[in-house]
Write a protein that holds these residues in place. Structure first.
Motif, PDB file in Angstrom:
ATOM      1  N   PRO A 112       0.796  -1.233   0.000  1.00 48.92           N
ATOM      2  CA  PRO A 112       0.000   0.000   0.000  1.00 48.92           C
ATOM      3  C   PRO A 112       0.828   1.282   0.000  1.00 48.92           C
ATOM      4  O   PRO A 112       0.392   2.294  -0.560  1.00 48.92           O
ATOM      5  N   PHE A 113       2.020   1.263   0.592  1.00 42.01           N
ATOM      6  CA  PHE A 113       2.835   2.472   0.600  1.00 42.01           C
ATOM      7  C   PHE A 113       3.346   2.788  -0.806  1.00 42.01           C
ATOM      8  O   PHE A 113       3.434   3.954  -1.197  1.00 42.01           O
ATOM      9  N   LEU A 114       3.668   1.748  -1.569  1.00 45.65           N
ATOM     10  CA  LEU A 114       4.073   1.956  -2.960  1.00 45.65           C
ATOM     11  C   LEU A 114       2.873   2.388  -3.798  1.00 45.65           C
ATOM     12  O   LEU A 114       2.993   3.287  -4.654  1.00 45.65           O
ATOM     13  N   TYR A 115       1.716   1.791  -3.568  1.00 43.51           N
ATOM     14  CA  TYR A 115       0.519   2.182  -4.318  1.00 43.51           C
ATOM     15  C   TYR A 115       0.137   3.630  -4.026  1.00 43.51           C
ATOM     16  O   TYR A 115      -0.382   4.336  -4.893  1.00 43.51           O
ATOM     17  N   SER A 116       0.385   4.084  -2.803  1.00 42.25           N
ATOM     18  CA  SER A 116       0.143   5.485  -2.483  1.00 42.25           C
ATOM     19  C   SER A 116       1.029   6.391  -3.331  1.00 42.25           C
ATOM     20  O   SER A 116       0.576   7.419  -3.853  1.00 42.25           O
ATOM     21  N   ALA A 117       2.295   5.984  -3.494  1.00 43.16           N
ATOM     22  CA  ALA A 117       3.196   6.752  -4.367  1.00 43.16           C
ATOM     23  C   ALA A 117       2.662   6.784  -5.789  1.00 43.16           C
ATOM     24  O   ALA A 117       2.706   7.826  -6.463  1.00 43.16           O
ATOM     25  N   ALA A 118       2.148   5.650  -6.259  1.00 39.82           N
ATOM     26  CA  ALA A 118       1.603   5.605  -7.616  1.00 39.82           C
ATOM     27  C   ALA A 118       0.421   6.553  -7.765  1.00 39.82           C
ATOM     28  O   ALA A 118       0.301   7.283  -8.766  1.00 39.82           O
ATOM     29  N   GLU A 176       9.084   7.216   2.668  1.00 39.18           N
ATOM     30  CA  GLU A 176       9.542   7.791   3.938  1.00 39.18           C
ATOM     31  C   GLU A 176       8.455   8.618   4.612  1.00 39.18           C
ATOM     32  O   GLU A 176       8.469   8.808   5.831  1.00 39.18           O
ATOM     33  N   ARG A 177       7.494   9.116   3.852  1.00 45.83           N
ATOM     34  CA  ARG A 177       6.428   9.945   4.416  1.00 45.83           C
ATOM     35  C   ARG A 177       5.591   9.199   5.456  1.00 45.83           C
ATOM     36  O   ARG A 177       4.913   9.819   6.268  1.00 45.83           O
ATOM     37  N   PHE A 178       5.631   7.881   5.427  1.00 42.50           N
ATOM     38  CA  PHE A 178       4.834   7.087   6.356  1.00 42.50           C
ATOM     39  C   PHE A 178       5.584   6.793   7.658  1.00 42.50           C
ATOM     40  O   PHE A 178       5.090   6.040   8.504  1.00 42.50           O
ATOM     41  N   GLY A 179       6.763   7.382   7.811  1.00 41.77           N
ATOM     42  CA  GLY A 179       7.515   7.227   9.045  1.00 41.77           C
ATOM     43  C   GLY A 179       8.643   6.233   8.985  1.00 41.77           C
ATOM     44  O   GLY A 179       9.283   5.957   9.998  1.00 41.77           O
ATOM     45  N   PHE A 180       8.938   5.668   7.803  1.00 39.39           N
ATOM     46  CA  PHE A 180      10.014   4.689   7.681  1.00 39.39           C
ATOM     47  C   PHE A 180      11.341   5.395   7.449  1.00 39.39           C
ATOM     48  O   PHE A 180      11.456   6.210   6.526  1.00 39.39           O
ATOM     49  N   PRO A 181      12.379   5.109   8.245  1.00 35.17           N
ATOM     50  CA  PRO A 181      13.697   5.686   7.986  1.00 35.17           C
ATOM     51  C   PRO A 181      14.251   5.176   6.649  1.00 35.17           C
ATOM     52  O   PRO A 181      14.068   4.005   6.301  1.00 35.17           O
ATOM     53  N   ARG A 182      14.911   6.052   5.925  1.00 34.50           N
ATOM     54  CA  ARG A 182      15.453   5.653   4.622  1.00 34.50           C
ATOM     55  C   ARG A 182      16.460   4.515   4.770  1.00 34.50           C
ATOM     56  O   ARG A 182      16.580   3.653   3.885  1.00 34.50           O
ATOM     57  N   ASN A 202      -5.644   7.956   8.996  1.00 36.32           N
ATOM     58  CA  ASN A 202      -6.054   9.273   9.501  1.00 36.32           C
ATOM     59  C   ASN A 202      -6.098  10.357   8.438  1.00 36.32           C
ATOM     60  O   ASN A 202      -6.304  11.534   8.758  1.00 36.32           O
ATOM     61  N   GLY A 203      -5.905   9.973   7.186  1.00 37.56           N
ATOM     62  CA  GLY A 203      -5.988  10.965   6.118  1.00 37.56           C
ATOM     63  C   GLY A 203      -4.674  11.607   5.747  1.00 37.56           C
ATOM     64  O   GLY A 203      -4.662  12.693   5.162  1.00 37.56           O
ATOM     65  N   GLY A 204      -3.546  10.948   6.093  1.00 41.79           N
ATOM     66  CA  GLY A 204      -2.258  11.422   5.624  1.00 41.79           C
ATOM     67  C   GLY A 204      -1.412  12.165   6.629  1.00 41.79           C
ATOM     68  O   GLY A 204      -0.377  12.731   6.267  1.00 41.79           O
ATOM     69  N   TYR A 205      -1.786  12.145   7.924  1.00 43.11           N
ATOM     70  CA  TYR A 205      -1.008  12.843   8.953  1.00 43.11           C
ATOM     71  C   TYR A 205       0.003  11.888   9.581  1.00 43.11           C
ATOM     72  O   TYR A 205      -0.356  10.796  10.023  1.00 43.11           O
ATOM     73  N   LYS A 206       1.253  12.318   9.641  1.00 40.89           N
ATOM     74  CA  LYS A 206       2.311  11.472  10.194  1.00 40.89           C
ATOM     75  C   LYS A 206       2.299  11.585  11.720  1.00 40.89           C
ATOM     76  O   LYS A 206       2.633  12.630  12.283  1.00 40.89           O
ATOM     77  N   VAL A 207       1.897  10.516  12.369  1.00 40.02           N
ATOM     78  CA  VAL A 207       1.895  10.458  13.831  1.00 40.02           C
ATOM     79  C   VAL A 207       2.961   9.463  14.272  1.00 40.02           C
ATOM     80  O   VAL A 207       3.268   8.514  13.558  1.00 40.02           O
ATOM     81  N   ASP A 208       3.538   9.712  15.420  1.00 39.30           N
ATOM     82  CA  ASP A 208       4.608   8.860  15.946  1.00 39.30           C
ATOM     83  C   ASP A 208       4.100   8.033  17.119  1.00 39.30           C
ATOM     84  O   ASP A 208       3.420   8.567  18.007  1.00 39.30           O
ATOM     85  N   LEU A 246       0.928  21.455  17.904  1.00 35.58           N
ATOM     86  CA  LEU A 246       0.317  20.180  18.195  1.00 35.58           C
ATOM     87  C   LEU A 246      -0.148  19.410  16.975  1.00 35.58           C
ATOM     88  O   LEU A 246      -0.301  18.201  17.039  1.00 35.58           O
ATOM     89  N   LEU A 247      -0.406  20.078  15.870  1.00 38.12           N
ATOM     90  CA  LEU A 247      -0.920  19.381  14.698  1.00 38.12           C
ATOM     91  C   LEU A 247       0.176  18.597  14.008  1.00 38.12           C
ATOM     92  O   LEU A 247       1.278  19.098  13.778  1.00 38.12           O
ATOM     93  N   ALA A 248      -0.141  17.349  13.664  1.00 39.05           N
ATOM     94  CA  ALA A 248       0.815  16.509  12.940  1.00 39.05           C
ATOM     95  C   ALA A 248       0.987  17.037  11.519  1.00 39.05           C
ATOM     96  O   ALA A 248       0.072  17.641  10.936  1.00 39.05           O
ATOM     97  N   GLU A 249       2.147  16.776  10.966  1.00 40.14           N
ATOM     98  CA  GLU A 249       2.418  17.180   9.580  1.00 40.14           C
ATOM     99  C   GLU A 249       1.633  16.281   8.627  1.00 40.14           C
ATOM    100  O   GLU A 249       1.602  15.063   8.784  1.00 40.14           O
ATOM    101  N   GLN A 250       0.998  16.901   7.655  1.00 41.30           N
ATOM    102  CA  GLN A 250       0.276  16.112   6.652  1.00 41.30           C
ATOM    103  C   GLN A 250       1.256  15.786   5.526  1.00 41.30           C
ATOM    104  O   GLN A 250       1.594  16.616   4.703  1.00 41.30           O
ATOM    105  N   THR A 251       1.704  14.540   5.516  1.00 40.71           N
ATOM    106  CA  THR A 251       2.738  14.124   4.570  1.00 40.71           C
ATOM    107  C   THR A 251       2.166  13.488   3.305  1.00 40.71           C
ATOM    108  O   THR A 251       2.891  13.300   2.331  1.00 40.71           O
ATOM    109  N   VAL A 252       0.881  13.120   3.339  1.00 41.24           N
ATOM    110  CA  VAL A 252       0.248  12.474   2.190  1.00 41.24           C
ATOM    111  C   VAL A 252      -1.069  13.189   1.906  1.00 41.24           C
ATOM    112  O   VAL A 252      -1.809  13.543   2.831  1.00 41.24           O
ATOM    113  N   ASP A 253      -1.349  13.414   0.632  1.00 40.82           N
ATOM    114  CA  ASP A 253      -2.600  14.041   0.201  1.00 40.82           C
ATOM    115  C   ASP A 253      -3.782  13.235   0.753  1.00 40.82           C
ATOM    116  O   ASP A 253      -3.849  12.022   0.555  1.00 40.82           O
TER     117      ASP A 253
END
Length: 800
Positions: free
Chosen positions: A465-471, A542-548, A578-584, A636-643
Motif C-alpha cells: 500500500p505504501f508503494l501504491y500510495s506513491a503511484a 519515507e512519508r509514512f515514518g520509515f527511515p530511509r 487518519n488521512g495522511g497525517y504522520k503520527v509517531d 500540536l498538529l501533525a504534519e500532513q505528509t500524504v494528500d
C-alpha cells in the motif's frame, strides 16, 4: 558535722558524676549527629509502578515494596496493636523509656549477652533512618540522643508515621501498607483485628513470626498481642475472643498486577530508566501508559488463540516430558519445574481410559480430558505433513506424560501444547499515535523478546500500500490498467537472473490497479516502482515514518523486502487511516511522583480530529486556560505528509482486499469501515496482516524466531488475519463505523472495467470508481475529440 558535709557532697558527687559523664558524652557525640529536621523531607525508597490508561496496575519494579500511608489512614486497632507489641508507653515518654533501658541492662547483667535493646519506637526511628544495626554501646548512645532530639522536633503522630512506613516486615514488604497488600491483598484499613495484630507482630522478627513461613509461631505472637490489647483496655472480651479464634488467612499476594501486559511494562520500564536512571526504581514514580486494559485483554486472547489454532493445524509434537515409571503420588516433584505459559497449564497424565484421560494439575487439582478435546492431535511430522489420525486416547497420551491443557468453562480440560511459532500484535491510534495494545509474543515468561518492537522481518505484500500510495500521487488512478506479465532482470556483473513471480505462478495480463492490489499481484508492484523510479518511490515511502536506512535501494523493495517491525508497519497504516497525517507511536501518557503530582506527560502531535481532546488534556494536566496553549495549530498538529485524497482512494482499494481479495474471510466482521492488506514472504516464513479503521491501526505478524516455513498452506490470510479479526471484532463491538470522510477534490465516475475509461450509457459491468478531480477520466462522449489518446489507456505491455 564534718561527716555530714562529707556525706552530702559525696552524694552530690555520686549523683553528678553520671550526669556529667552523660553530658560529656552528649557534648562529644552531638556534633556528629545528623539533623533530625531532615526527617520531615525524607523520601522513602518506593518502587516504580506501571499502570494502564484506566488505572489498572500492570507491573511493579524495585527491590522494596512500599506504599507510604499517613497517620490518619491507619486504623486505631492497628495503632493500639503495634503499641501493645512494641512500646505501650509511647504516648507518655519523651523518646526514651527508663524502665525499658533498666530492663535491658538487667538482662545484660544476668546473661552476659544483649537480650533486648530497650528501644522505644522513637529510638527505632532514630536507628532505622540514621544509624546501623550494629550492637555496640556507642550506637545505643547515639540512638538515645537522636530519640531525644526527634521528640523535641516532631509530634508523636509524625514519629509513628515514620516508623510504620520504614520497618521491614518480610517478603519484600516495607511498611505496614505493603505488608497488608503482600499478606492479605488488601489495604491496611480493610483488615480485621486478627490480621492487624498479625502484622503488628512482625517488626520484632519478620522471618521468625512470618505467617507464611511459620504460621504456628506467628499465631502465638498474634494471640499474645491480642492478650496485651485486652489487658491494656484497647479491646473488650468479645472482640478478643473473636480475633483469637480466627484462622491464619495470610498468603503471598506478590505484586498483584490487575492486568496482563508484561511487554508493555518492560517498554515503560526501559523508557523510565533512560529518562531517570536508577532513580526510576526508588523514587516512587507512577507511570500511566496509553494502553487500555480492555483492549489489551482482547489482544492477549486474540494472539494466543490464533497461535494455538495455527499450531494445532500442524499436529501434536508429543508431551513435554515422560515419566512412565513414576509414582503418580510424586506429582508435585514432577510438575514443579513447569509454569503456566499463556494460559496453558502443566499437567501430569495419571490414567488413560477408553474415552478420556485423567490428569493432575500443578496446584493439586484433578481433572479429565474428553476424547473430543484431544482427537485433533495427529502426530507432527513437519510443517507440511502429519501422521495418521488417532483413534483413541491411548494413541495420543500415556500415563506419566507431562502435557499442557486449557481449562474449559464446564470444568473439563482440552489437550494443548506450547506453540512453536511466535506472533506479535500492536495497535495504535491513528489520531495521535498512542499505543492502545501490544503483545510481543505468546508468553513473556517463555521469552521476553518483544517481537512487536524488536523483530525486524520482511512485511511482504503488506508493504505494497505504501508503494501504491506513491503511484496514486504520480498520476495513477485505481482504474489505471497495468500489465501483470512476466519480467526478467539480468545482472551481467553478478551473472544472475531474477524472474519475479506472483504467488500463484500465474499472470493475468492487463489489470486495473485496484484489482492488482486486492489480488496482490507482484509483477504490477514491480512495474509501478520501475515507472516511478526506485529512489523516487523510496523517498515517497519515507512519508509514512520509515527511515530511509530501513529501505533497501532495489526493485525487490516493491514486494516488501525491507526488514521492519510490526510497530513500524502499524505506524505506516495509521498515516493511511487518519488521512495522511504522520503520527509517531508513544507509550507513556503521564508520570506522577509519589505524591500524585504530574511531573511529565506526553505531548504528541495529533490530527485535527483529535486536537480538541488533546488541548483539553493539556489544560487538565497543567491547569492552564486553553487560550494560553501556545500556537496549537503549529505545535500540536501533525504534519500532513500524504494528500488526504490519496489516502481516501487507497482506503477504498484496501477495503476491497477484505470484501473480495486475499482477506475475504474478514467480511464476517460485517464492518464496511475496515481496510487492510495481507502479506506473506517467500516460502511462507512470515505471515502478516495490517489493517485499520478510524479508531485503530493494527499489525499482526506470525512466524518463527529462527525463520522457517510456516507451512505451504499458511499465508497472511490464514495465519495472521484470524488474530487481527479476533481483536477487531472485540475492540469494535458496539462502536459506530469510523472511516475517513470524503475529502474535497474526489469524484466518483462510472467506468468500464476493461478499459478504465468512463463507461458509455448502458455498458455491461460498468461501476463507480473514485478519482482525484484532476485525474478523473473525461466523459465518454469526448472520445472522438481526442481526450483519450490510445497510448494512455494502459501502461506499456513489457513482456521481458
Amino acid at each position: 558535722m564534718r561527716f555530714l558535709k562529707f556525706l552530702f557532697w559525696s552524694l552530690i558527687a555520686l549523683l553528678s558524676a553520671p550526669i556529667l559523664g552523660l553530658s560529656g558524652v552528649a557534648l562529644y557525640l552531638s556534633p556528629a549527629l545528623p539533623d533530625v529536621e531532615t526527617l520531615r523531607e525524607l523520601e522513602l525508597q518506593t518502587p516504580l509502578r506501571i499502570y494502564s490508561t484506566d488505572h489498572k496496575l500492570i507491573a511493579e519494579f524495585g527491590e522494596m515494596r512500599r506504599f507510604p500511608v499517613n497517620f490518619d489512614q491507619v486504623p486505631s486497632d492497628f495503632i493500639n496493636a503495634l503499641l501493645a507489641a512494641e512500646d505501650d508507653n509511647f504516648l507518655n515518654h519523651h523518646g526514651v523509656d527508663p524502665k525499658g533501658l533498666l530492663r535491658a541492662a538487667t538482662e545484660l547483667a544476668q546473661s552476659g549477652q544483649i537480650q533486648t535493646g530497650g528501644s522505644t519506637i522513637t529510638m527505632q526511628v532514630a536507628k532505622n533512618y540514621f544509624l546501623t544495626s550494629e550492637r555496640v554501646f556507642s550506637r545505643k548512645l547515639n540512638e538515645i540522643l537522636l530519640a531525644l532530639q526527634i521528640e523535641r522536633n516532631l509530634s508523636k503522630q509524625e514519629i509513628f508515621e515514620l516508623y510504620i512506613n520504614k520497618i521491614y516486615l518480610g517478603n519484600r514488604a516495607y511498611g505496614v501498607e505493603a505488608a497488608a497488600q503482600v499478606y492479605y491483598g488488601k489495604s491496611i484499613n480493610e483488615l480485621p483485628l486478627a490480621d492487624l495484630a498479625m502484622i503488628a507482630g512482625l517488626p520484632k522478627a519478620p522471618s521468625r513470626f512470618n505467617p507464611l513461613i511459620n504460621p504456628e509461631r506467628a499465631k502465638i505472637r498474634r494471640d499474645w498481642i491480642l492478650q496485651r490489647m485486652l489487658n491494656l483496655g484497647h479491646i473488650d472480651q468479645v472482640a478478643y475472643q473473636e480475633a483469637v479464634t480466627s484462622p491464619i488467612r495470610a498468603r503471598n499476594h506478590g505484586a498483584n498486577p490487575e492486568m496482563e501486559a508484561p511487554y508493555v511494562a518492560e517498554m515503560a520500564r526501559l523508557e523510565m530508566i533512560e529518562r531517570y536512571g536508577e532513580r526510576a526504581y526508588t523514587d516512587g514514580f507512577h507511570v500511566y501508559t496509553s494502553v487500555s486494559s480492555e483492549l489489551q485483554s482482547y489482544a492477549n486472547r486474540a494472539l494466543r488463540e490464533g497461535l494455538i489454532e495455527y499450531d494445532q493445524r500442524h499436529g501434536y509434537r508429543g508431551p513435554e516430558d515422560r515419566h512412565p515409571d513414576a509414582d503418580p503420588a510424586n506429582w508435585q516433584t514432577i510438575l514443579a519445574p513447569y509454569r503456566a505459559l499463556g494460559g496453558l497449564l502443566p499437567a501430569l497424565v495419571t490414567q488413560v481410559d477408553e474415552e478420556q484421560v485423567e490428569i493432575r494439575l500443578r496446584n493439586g487439582n484433578t481433572g479429565t480430558i474428553a476424547w473430543e478435546a484431544m482427537r485433533w492431535a495427529r502426530p507432527y511430522l513437519n510443517a507440511n505433513s502429519m501422521g495418521p489420525t488417532p483413534r483413541r486416547p491411548a494413541d495420543v497420551l500415556k500415563p506419566g506424560d507431562v502435557i499442557r491443557v486449557i481449562a474449559n468453562e464446564d470444568g473439563g480440560y482440552r489437550l494443548s501444547q506450547v506453540p512453536s511459532a511466535q506472533a506479535a500484535l500492536v495497535v495504535v491510534s491513528p489520531q495521535d499515535g498512542s499505543i492502545q495494545a501490544l503483545v510481543g509474543g505468546f508468553s513473556f515468561l517463555q521469552s521476553n523478546y518483544n517481537r512487536a518492537t524488536q523483530a525486524r522481518r520482511q512485511p511482504g505484500s503488506s508493504f505494497k500500500p505504501f508503494l501504491y500510495s506513491a503511484a496514486l500521487d504520480h498520476g495513477y488512478t485505481p482504474a489505471t490498467i497495468v500489465n501483470d506479465a512476466p519480467l526478467v532482470f539480468v545482472d551481467d556483473y553478478m551473472n544472475s537472473v531474477w524472474r519475479p513471480q506472483n504467488s500463484g505462478g500465474d499472470f493475468l495480463g492487463p489489470i486495473r490497479l485496484r484489482e492488482a492490489l486486492y489480488r496482490s499481484r507482484n509483477l504490477v508492484s514491480i512495474r509501478l516502482m520501475q515507472e516511478i523510479g526506485v529512489d523516487e518511490s523510496l523517498t515517497y515511502i519515507e512519508r509514512f515514518g520509515f527511515p530511509r536506512s530501513d529501505l533497501p535501494r532495489n526493485l525487490s523493495a516493491s514486494l516488501g523486502t525491507p526488514e521492519l517491525t510490526p510497530l513500524q508497519i502499524a505506524q505506516g497504516y495509521a498515516v493511511i487511516a487518519n488521512g495522511g497525517y504522520k503520527v509517531d507511536p508513544w507509550l507513556i501518557e503521564r508520570i506522577e511522583d509519589r505524591h500524585g503530582q504530574i511531573i511529565d506527560f506526553a505531548k504528541p502531535v495529533v490530527t485535527p480530529e483529535a486536537l480538541a481532546a488533546h488541548l483539553e488534556r493539556i489544560q487538565r494536566y497543567t491547569s492552564a486556560p486553553l487560550a494560553l496553549v501556545e500556537e496549537p495549530n503549529t505545535v500540536l498538529l501533525a504534519e500532513q505528509t500524504v494528500d488526504p485524497r490519496t489516502t481516501y482512494l487507497l482506503t477504498s482499494m484496501l477495503k476491497d482486499v477484505i470484501t473480495r481479495g486475499t482477506a475475504a474471510r474478514a467480511r464476517a466482521l460485517q464492518r464496511p469501515d475496515l481496510a487492510g492488506k495481507t502479506g506473506t514472504t517467500n516460502e511462507q516464513k512470515d505471515a502478516w496482516f495490517a489493517g485499520y479503521n478510524g479508531d485503530y491501526a493494527s499489525a499482526v505478524w506470525v512466524g518463527f524466531d529462527q525463520p522457517s516455513t510456516l507451512g505451504r498452506r499458511e499465508f497472511g490470510g490464514t495465519a495472521a488475519l484470524p488474530i487481527w479479526m479476533r481483536f477487531m471484532a472485540a475492540a469494535l463491538d458496539g462502536k459506530p463505523e469510523h472511516s475517513q470522510p470524503v475529502p474535497q477534490g474526489v469524484l466518483s465516475v462510472r467506468i468500464d472495467p476493461l478499459t478504465g475509461r468512463a463507461a458509455r450509457p448502458g455498458s455491461n459491468g460498468a461501476f463507480l470508481e473514485v478519482f482525484k478531480e484532476e485525474d478523473a477520466p473525461p466523459p465518454w462522449d469526448e472520445l472522438d475529440s481526442g481526450a483519450y489518446p490510445v497510448s494512455d489507456s494502459m501502461a506499456p505491455l513489457e513482456l521481458f
